[in-house]
Design a protein around this motif. Sequence first.
Motif, PDB file in Angstrom:
ATOM      1  N   SER A 154       0.841  -1.192   0.000  1.00  0.00           N
ATOM      2  CA  SER A 154       0.000   0.000   0.000  1.00  0.00           C
ATOM      3  C   SER A 154       0.883   1.251   0.000  1.00  0.00           C
ATOM      4  O   SER A 154       2.099   1.151   0.020  1.00  0.00           O
ATOM      5  CB  SER A 154      -0.901  -0.033   1.238  1.00  0.00           C
ATOM      6  OG  SER A 154      -1.818   1.016   1.206  1.00  0.00           O
TER       7      SER A 154
ATOM      8  N   ARG B 239      -4.216  -3.219  -4.071  1.00  0.00           N
ATOM      9  CA  ARG B 239      -5.351  -2.683  -4.837  1.00  0.00           C
ATOM     10  C   ARG B 239      -4.752  -1.661  -5.795  1.00  0.00           C
ATOM     11  O   ARG B 239      -3.993  -0.806  -5.352  1.00  0.00           O
ATOM     12  CB  ARG B 239      -6.350  -1.960  -3.922  1.00  0.00           C
ATOM     13  CG  ARG B 239      -6.911  -2.820  -2.825  1.00  0.00           C
ATOM     14  CD  ARG B 239      -7.921  -3.794  -3.373  1.00  0.00           C
ATOM     15  NE  ARG B 239      -8.364  -4.719  -2.330  1.00  0.00           N
ATOM     16  CZ  ARG B 239      -7.748  -5.846  -2.028  1.00  0.00           C
ATOM     17  NH1 ARG B 239      -6.671  -6.219  -2.687  1.00  0.00           N
ATOM     18  NH2 ARG B 239      -8.189  -6.633  -1.084  1.00  0.00           N
TER      19      ARG B 239
ATOM     20  N   TYR C  22     -14.737  -8.500  -7.394  1.00  0.00           N
ATOM     21  CA  TYR C  22     -15.914  -8.337  -6.548  1.00  0.00           C
ATOM     22  C   TYR C  22     -17.021  -7.632  -7.317  1.00  0.00           C
ATOM     23  O   TYR C  22     -16.829  -7.239  -8.467  1.00  0.00           O
ATOM     24  CB  TYR C  22     -15.590  -7.611  -5.241  1.00  0.00           C
ATOM     25  CG  TYR C  22     -14.926  -6.256  -5.337  1.00  0.00           C
ATOM     26  CD1 TYR C  22     -15.219  -5.359  -6.352  1.00  0.00           C
ATOM     27  CD2 TYR C  22     -14.007  -5.869  -4.371  1.00  0.00           C
ATOM     28  CE1 TYR C  22     -14.624  -4.116  -6.408  1.00  0.00           C
ATOM     29  CE2 TYR C  22     -13.394  -4.619  -4.416  1.00  0.00           C
ATOM     30  CZ  TYR C  22     -13.719  -3.754  -5.440  1.00  0.00           C
ATOM     31  OH  TYR C  22     -13.125  -2.519  -5.492  1.00  0.00           O
TER      32      TYR C  22
ATOM     33  N   TRP D 296      -4.978  -2.059  10.892  1.00  0.00           N
ATOM     34  CA  TRP D 296      -6.141  -2.023   9.991  1.00  0.00           C
ATOM     35  C   TRP D 296      -7.399  -1.774  10.808  1.00  0.00           C
ATOM     36  O   TRP D 296      -8.262  -0.975  10.416  1.00  0.00           O
ATOM     37  CB  TRP D 296      -6.292  -3.339   9.214  1.00  0.00           C
ATOM     38  CG  TRP D 296      -7.388  -3.247   8.178  1.00  0.00           C
ATOM     39  CD1 TRP D 296      -7.245  -2.892   6.882  1.00  0.00           C
ATOM     40  CD2 TRP D 296      -8.802  -3.443   8.399  1.00  0.00           C
ATOM     41  NE1 TRP D 296      -8.484  -2.860   6.265  1.00  0.00           N
ATOM     42  CE2 TRP D 296      -9.446  -3.193   7.171  1.00  0.00           C
ATOM     43  CE3 TRP D 296      -9.574  -3.804   9.503  1.00  0.00           C
ATOM     44  CZ2 TRP D 296     -10.827  -3.305   7.017  1.00  0.00           C
ATOM     45  CZ3 TRP D 296     -10.957  -3.903   9.354  1.00  0.00           C
ATOM     46  CH2 TRP D 296     -11.569  -3.655   8.122  1.00  0.00           C
TER      47      TRP D 296
ATOM     48  N   ASN E 126      -9.095   1.562   9.825  1.00  0.00           N
ATOM     49  CA  ASN E 126     -10.238   1.376   8.923  1.00  0.00           C
ATOM     50  C   ASN E 126     -11.527   1.095   9.681  1.00  0.00           C
ATOM     51  O   ASN E 126     -12.533   1.760   9.473  1.00  0.00           O
ATOM     52  CB  ASN E 126      -9.963   0.227   7.950  1.00  0.00           C
ATOM     53  CG  ASN E 126      -8.773   0.532   7.080  1.00  0.00           C
ATOM     54  OD1 ASN E 126      -7.667   0.709   7.581  1.00  0.00           O
ATOM     55  ND2 ASN E 126      -8.972   0.607   5.787  1.00  0.00           N
TER      56      ASN E 126
ATOM     57  N   THR F 270     -21.234  -2.635   4.954  1.00  0.00           N
ATOM     58  CA  THR F 270     -19.805  -2.408   4.703  1.00  0.00           C
ATOM     59  C   THR F 270     -18.923  -3.595   5.079  1.00  0.00           C
ATOM     60  O   THR F 270     -17.779  -3.673   4.634  1.00  0.00           O
ATOM     61  CB  THR F 270     -19.305  -1.160   5.452  1.00  0.00           C
ATOM     62  OG1 THR F 270     -19.556  -1.333   6.849  1.00  0.00           O
ATOM     63  CG2 THR F 270     -20.004   0.092   4.957  1.00  0.00           C
ATOM     64  N   ASP F 271     -19.403  -4.506   5.917  1.00  0.00           N
ATOM     65  CA  ASP F 271     -18.585  -5.654   6.315  1.00  0.00           C
ATOM     66  C   ASP F 271     -19.553  -6.730   6.794  1.00  0.00           C
ATOM     67  O   ASP F 271     -20.337  -6.478   7.714  1.00  0.00           O
ATOM     68  CB  ASP F 271     -17.647  -5.216   7.465  1.00  0.00           C
ATOM     69  CG  ASP F 271     -16.369  -6.027   7.560  1.00  0.00           C
ATOM     70  OD1 ASP F 271     -15.925  -6.597   6.542  1.00  0.00           O
ATOM     71  OD2 ASP F 271     -15.788  -6.089   8.662  1.00  0.00           O
TER      72      ASP F 271
ATOM     73  N   GLY G 226     -18.342  -4.306  -3.079  1.00  0.00           N
ATOM     74  CA  GLY G 226     -17.192  -5.177  -2.839  1.00  0.00           C
ATOM     75  C   GLY G 226     -17.554  -6.550  -2.313  1.00  0.00           C
ATOM     76  O   GLY G 226     -16.836  -7.123  -1.492  1.00  0.00           O
TER      77      GLY G 226
ATOM     78  N   GLU H   5     -10.381  -6.805  -7.790  1.00  0.00           N
ATOM     79  CA  GLU H   5     -10.185  -6.539  -6.357  1.00  0.00           C
ATOM     80  C   GLU H   5      -8.710  -6.763  -6.006  1.00  0.00           C
ATOM     81  O   GLU H   5      -7.940  -5.827  -5.933  1.00  0.00           O
ATOM     82  CB  GLU H   5     -11.100  -7.453  -5.529  1.00  0.00           C
ATOM     83  CG  GLU H   5     -11.010  -7.176  -4.024  1.00  0.00           C
ATOM     84  CD  GLU H   5     -11.700  -8.254  -3.190  1.00  0.00           C
ATOM     85  OE1 GLU H   5     -11.685  -9.434  -3.572  1.00  0.00           O
ATOM     86  OE2 GLU H   5     -12.212  -7.903  -2.105  1.00  0.00           O
ATOM     87  N   THR H   6      -8.304  -8.050  -5.882  1.00  0.00           N
ATOM     88  CA  THR H   6      -6.931  -8.362  -5.480  1.00  0.00           C
ATOM     89  C   THR H   6      -6.003  -8.424  -6.680  1.00  0.00           C
ATOM     90  O   THR H   6      -6.269  -9.173  -7.639  1.00  0.00           O
ATOM     91  CB  THR H   6      -6.884  -9.745  -4.798  1.00  0.00           C
ATOM     92  OG1 THR H   6      -7.767  -9.737  -3.689  1.00  0.00           O
ATOM     93  CG2 THR H   6      -5.466 -10.100  -4.355  1.00  0.00           C
TER      94      THR H   6
ATOM     95  N   THR I 153     -11.397  -7.254   2.210  1.00  0.00           N
ATOM     96  CA  THR I 153     -10.744  -6.288   3.104  1.00  0.00           C
ATOM     97  C   THR I 153     -10.073  -5.231   2.246  1.00  0.00           C
ATOM     98  O   THR I 153      -9.153  -5.553   1.472  1.00  0.00           O
ATOM     99  CB  THR I 153      -9.692  -6.981   3.986  1.00  0.00           C
ATOM    100  OG1 THR I 153     -10.355  -7.923   4.840  1.00  0.00           O
ATOM    101  CG2 THR I 153      -8.929  -5.967   4.851  1.00  0.00           C
ATOM    102  N   TYR I 154     -10.516  -4.003   2.380  1.00  0.00           N
ATOM    103  CA  TYR I 154      -9.896  -2.922   1.612  1.00  0.00           C
ATOM    104  C   TYR I 154      -8.738  -2.341   2.426  1.00  0.00           C
ATOM    105  O   TYR I 154      -8.855  -2.118   3.617  1.00  0.00           O
ATOM    106  CB  TYR I 154     -10.917  -1.824   1.288  1.00  0.00           C
ATOM    107  CG  TYR I 154     -10.309  -0.787   0.393  1.00  0.00           C
ATOM    108  CD1 TYR I 154     -10.175  -1.018  -0.969  1.00  0.00           C
ATOM    109  CD2 TYR I 154      -9.796   0.393   0.933  1.00  0.00           C
ATOM    110  CE1 TYR I 154      -9.551  -0.088  -1.790  1.00  0.00           C
ATOM    111  CE2 TYR I 154      -9.171   1.317   0.113  1.00  0.00           C
ATOM    112  CZ  TYR I 154      -9.054   1.068  -1.242  1.00  0.00           C
ATOM    113  OH  TYR I 154      -8.423   1.984  -2.049  1.00  0.00           O
TER     114      TYR I 154
END
Length: 404
Positions: free
Chosen positions: A81, A117, A135, A188, A192, A241-242, A271, A296-297, A402-403
């Motif tokens: 990142s 990403r 995604y 994270w 996040n 969101t999750d 996502g 995504e990945t 997981t972003y």
Amino acid sequence: MTDHDIRVLDDSQYRTAHTLFRGTLHHPPAPDDTWKLAQESYEEGRALGAFADGEMVGTVQSFPSHLAVPGGGVVQHGAVSRVGVRADWTRRGVLSALQRAQLRNMRSTGDVVATLRASETAIYGRYGYGVATRYRSLTIDRRRAAPRTRPVGRVRLVESEVGERIARELFDDLSPRRPGTISRWPAWWSLNFRRSTAEDNYRMAVRSASPGAPDDGYVVFKVVPRDYGSSDSKPTTLAVTDLWARTAEAWADLWLFVLGIDLVEKITAHGRPLDEPVPWLLGDRRACQVADEDDETWLRLLDVPAALAARTYRPAEPVVIGVRDTYLPDNAGSYRIAPDGVTRVDDAPELVLDVDVLASTYLGDVSFTTLAETRRLDVVDPAALERADALFAVPQAPWCGTYF
Ligand SMILES: CC(C)(COP(=O)(O)OP(=O)(O)OC[C@H]1O[C@@H](n2cnc3c(N)ncnc32)[C@H](O)[C@@H]1OP(=O)(O)O)[C@@H](O)C(=O)NCCC(=O)NCCS
């Protein structure tokens, strides 16, 4: 001789690197409270800087993590990142130099794979990264949805502090079940998860099979209510969101819970996995619009023999694949892949591909046949395609979720 050099950063340089990276995304420097959280995410030896004329002009970083692979195993993983090169130094090879150093650096610390990403799709293929999970987004007209079934367990709302503790415990237990998922490093959660759930209107709900039974899933969501005073107000929207669940029952109950929340007109979920069967839960499947299938990945196999050995293969006759890798040439060579294991061989390969293309097949996201049809690999023996597809096939679409 280049006009810049690459160094591993120490903790006195992390804030400069952070400010530099934010600048490349057109953001101002982080205020002190944000920096305090971001600082914790810098891990010794994992942040690199490019220096020229006595100044830092580019940076990359990775977070320590693990990635789940087909068959239930996990491999050591660097989550890459904060990649940025100062605007007055771009297109002079600075990122390429940083990448070369970072790939070697991660491999030497034992990372078997790296993922990131991509801000733009044109950048990372040349360094051996390939799209390995995708995604999609869901938009549900809640009033039309008419779920076909009712919850079988108990879903309860929890406060965010309790929720974070539950989510962290559950996530580590739940996520490796699907290939492509990664472990979330401590920073994270503080950067996040905690920051978003601290905002107004975020809620979290936890599911168990019955009151008092162990928790087996959770959902985090945010509701933005309609502005009834405005003539052009947007519908009241709930954004998931999750959402993670141990079982199909837990997964369905969590979706039924959000589908059942009063005064919500629209539900969005960005996502989500390609194979998540939300439309099948609904009486009116057209109430769920599926959109935005996207990459995504981006996965980089740093240690090809270790990565190939870490996953399992389905029953099929063996195949010999030849791998090309210019940035990490130790990976180049022929590999015989069979259900009972992977061996490096001197045999002539039946399929030949670059390491970024192998990365796209690694978690099972795309078949060798599709890649051959799109001319992404060299087919020496066409009969090998069917064997390779059978060996690498997976029962679930790979997904990260997981972003970072
Ligand atoms: C993306 C970025 C890091 C590239 O850095 P850079 O030092 O200019 O990259 P390099 O000079 O090493 O370029 C290497 C190659 O990639 C290509 N490339 C680099 N960035 C590219 C982009 N955004 N789009 C298309 N090609 C790109 C270069 O043209 C070059 O190609 P070549 O080898 O065929 O000549 C830099 O432009 C940047 O900081 N952008 C804004 C922040 C950002 O997007 N960060 C990435 C977050 S995932």
